[in-house]
Motif scaffolding. Structure first.
Motif, PDB file in Angstrom:
ATOM      1  N   HIS A  59      14.469   6.251  22.427  1.00 38.38           N
ATOM      2  CA  HIS A  59      13.362   5.413  22.887  1.00 38.38           C
ATOM      3  C   HIS A  59      12.058   6.162  22.656  1.00 38.38           C
ATOM      4  N   LEU A  60      11.316   5.722  21.642  1.00 42.71           N
ATOM      5  CA  LEU A  60      10.043   6.344  21.292  1.00 42.71           C
ATOM      6  C   LEU A  60       8.902   5.361  21.504  1.00 42.71           C
ATOM      7  N   THR A  61       7.773   5.876  21.952  1.00 42.70           N
ATOM      8  CA  THR A  61       6.537   5.098  21.989  1.00 42.70           C
ATOM      9  C   THR A  61       5.527   5.763  21.065  1.00 42.70           C
ATOM     10  N   PHE A  62       4.953   4.979  20.165  1.00 44.15           N
ATOM     11  CA  PHE A  62       3.941   5.481  19.245  1.00 44.15           C
ATOM     12  C   PHE A  62       2.579   4.910  19.618  1.00 44.15           C
ATOM     13  N   ASN A  63       1.586   5.782  19.677  1.00 40.90           N
ATOM     14  CA  ASN A  63       0.207   5.360  19.852  1.00 40.90           C
ATOM     15  C   ASN A  63      -0.566   5.887  18.640  1.00 40.90           C
ATOM     16  N   LEU A  64      -0.922   4.993  17.730  1.00 39.66           N
ATOM     17  CA  LEU A  64      -1.578   5.372  16.486  1.00 39.66           C
ATOM     18  C   LEU A  64      -3.067   5.053  16.567  1.00 39.66           C
ATOM     19  N   PHE A  65      -3.862   5.896  15.927  1.00 40.59           N
ATOM     20  CA  PHE A  65      -5.293   5.608  15.819  1.00 40.59           C
ATOM     21  C   PHE A  65      -5.653   5.660  14.344  1.00 40.59           C
ATOM     22  N   LEU A  66      -5.985   4.496  13.789  1.00 41.17           N
ATOM     23  CA  LEU A  66      -6.329   4.358  12.381  1.00 41.17           C
ATOM     24  C   LEU A  66      -7.839   4.427  12.246  1.00 41.17           C
ATOM     25  N   TYR A  67      -8.339   5.425  11.515  1.00 43.56           N
ATOM     26  CA  TYR A  67      -9.775   5.669  11.477  1.00 43.56           C
ATOM     27  C   TYR A  67     -10.523   4.732  10.543  1.00 43.56           C
ATOM     28  N   ASN A  68      -9.814   4.031   9.671  1.00 46.13           N
ATOM     29  CA  ASN A  68     -10.450   3.066   8.767  1.00 46.13           C
ATOM     30  C   ASN A  68      -9.583   1.815   8.734  1.00 46.13           C
ATOM     31  N   GLN A  69     -10.092   0.717   9.276  1.00 44.03           N
ATOM     32  CA  GLN A  69      -9.276  -0.489   9.387  1.00 44.03           C
ATOM     33  C   GLN A  69      -8.936  -1.097   8.033  1.00 44.03           C
ATOM     34  N   GLY A  70      -9.538  -0.606   6.952  1.00 41.94           N
ATOM     35  CA  GLY A  70      -9.198  -1.086   5.621  1.00 41.94           C
ATOM     36  C   GLY A  70      -7.750  -0.794   5.266  1.00 41.94           C
ATOM     37  N   ASN A  71      -7.130   0.164   5.949  1.00 38.22           N
ATOM     38  CA  ASN A  71      -5.732   0.528   5.688  1.00 38.22           C
ATOM     39  C   ASN A  71      -4.752  -0.166   6.630  1.00 38.22           C
ATOM     40  N   ILE A  72      -5.229  -1.119   7.421  1.00 31.69           N
ATOM     41  CA  ILE A  72      -4.398  -1.688   8.471  1.00 31.69           C
ATOM     42  C   ILE A  72      -3.187  -2.438   7.902  1.00 31.69           C
ATOM     43  N   HIS A  73      -3.345  -3.153   6.797  1.00 30.71           N
ATOM     44  CA  HIS A  73      -2.228  -3.939   6.269  1.00 30.71           C
ATOM     45  C   HIS A  73      -1.109  -3.038   5.755  1.00 30.71           C
ATOM     46  N   ALA A  74      -1.488  -1.940   5.082  1.00 32.10           N
ATOM     47  CA  ALA A  74      -0.480  -0.988   4.610  1.00 32.10           C
ATOM     48  C   ALA A  74       0.235  -0.346   5.793  1.00 32.10           C
ATOM     49  N   LEU A  75      -0.510  -0.046   6.856  1.00 29.38           N
ATOM     50  CA  LEU A  75       0.103   0.568   8.034  1.00 29.38           C
ATOM     51  C   LEU A  75       1.056  -0.406   8.723  1.00 29.38           C
ATOM     52  N   LEU A  76       0.663  -1.672   8.840  1.00 28.74           N
ATOM     53  CA  LEU A  76       1.531  -2.649   9.486  1.00 28.74           C
ATOM     54  C   LEU A  76       2.801  -2.894   8.675  1.00 28.74           C
TER      55      LEU A  76
END
Length: 213
Positions: free
Chosen positions: A3-20
């Motif tokens: 059971h893991l919880t991840f809290n990510l902070f993406l500094y440039n929202q332009g990469n959001i689709h690749a991250l999702l």
């Protein structure tokens, strides 16, 4: 189950689709929370997958970036910070728990660049006891196993008996820096004990001095 919880902070929202896309394979049946903060995004989700698999997927989606767990003193271009929490409920399929406490860790995906080779700490370090500087040493040995190609470093403790093999304190470690910090950690309880003795001796000296006045 892990059971893991991840809290990510993406500094440039332009990469959001690749991250999702990277997250999509690993959040299982858990929801993914996305909060926009200026031009950045905070993404939080739970997963039951192995940490290695999740981080490997992140790296594959951002090939121009690499992982680091230390951004102090460096001018890094951070794309993503990854804060992971392993819950104490994590265990195997037979109900055995892996950890009694919450385990937290953090690392970063940073822009790849040429880096200076890491510097290895000096094996000798010092601890200040009052005004006295005491010297300690992490005894590190380079090893190579005869029957395999495995090489690395061991932290050992000399027995003090001539001709007797030193006591091995660690498993084979990948580099000298890792070996130093592991040896440093192993020495800490001994140093704490010696410091407690030092404080008691100081207290006795003060009492003796006050009585003589």
């Amino acid at each position: 189950m892990l059971h893991l919880t991840f809290n990510l902070f993406l500094y440039n929202q332009g990469n959001i689709h690749a991250l999702l896309r990277a997250i999509a394979d690993h959040h299982n049946t858990h929801p993914v929370f996305i909060v926009q903060i200026g031009n950045s995004m905070q993404i939080t989700f739970d997963s039951n997958d192995e940490l290695y698999d999740i981080e490997k997927t992140f790296a594959e989606n951002f090939p121009e970036y690499e992982y680091t767990d230390d951004i102090s003193g460096s001018n890094e271009e951070i794309m993503l910070s990854i804060n992971r929490m392993q819950h104490p409920t994590s265990g195997d399929n037979w109900g055995r728990l892996w950890n009694e406490d919450t385990i937290r860790s953090e690392k970063y995906l940073v822009k790849k660049r040429d880096r200076m080779p890491p510097r290895t700490p000096n094996s000798t370090f010092h601890v200040l006891f009052g005004e006295e500087l005491k010297e300690y040493k992490v005894d590190i040995r380079r090893v190579a196993l005869k029957d395999t190609d495995r090489k690395g470093f061991l932290v050992v403790e000399e027995t003090g008996v001539e001709g007797e093999k030193p006591k091995i304190l660690t498993e084979i470690l990948p580099d000298q820096t890792t070996a130093f910090w592991e040896g440093y950690r192993l020495l800490s309880p001994k140093i704490d004990t010696e410091f407690d003795i030092f404080l008691k001796e100081q207290k006795k000296r003060r009492k003796k001095k006050n009585k003589s006045i």
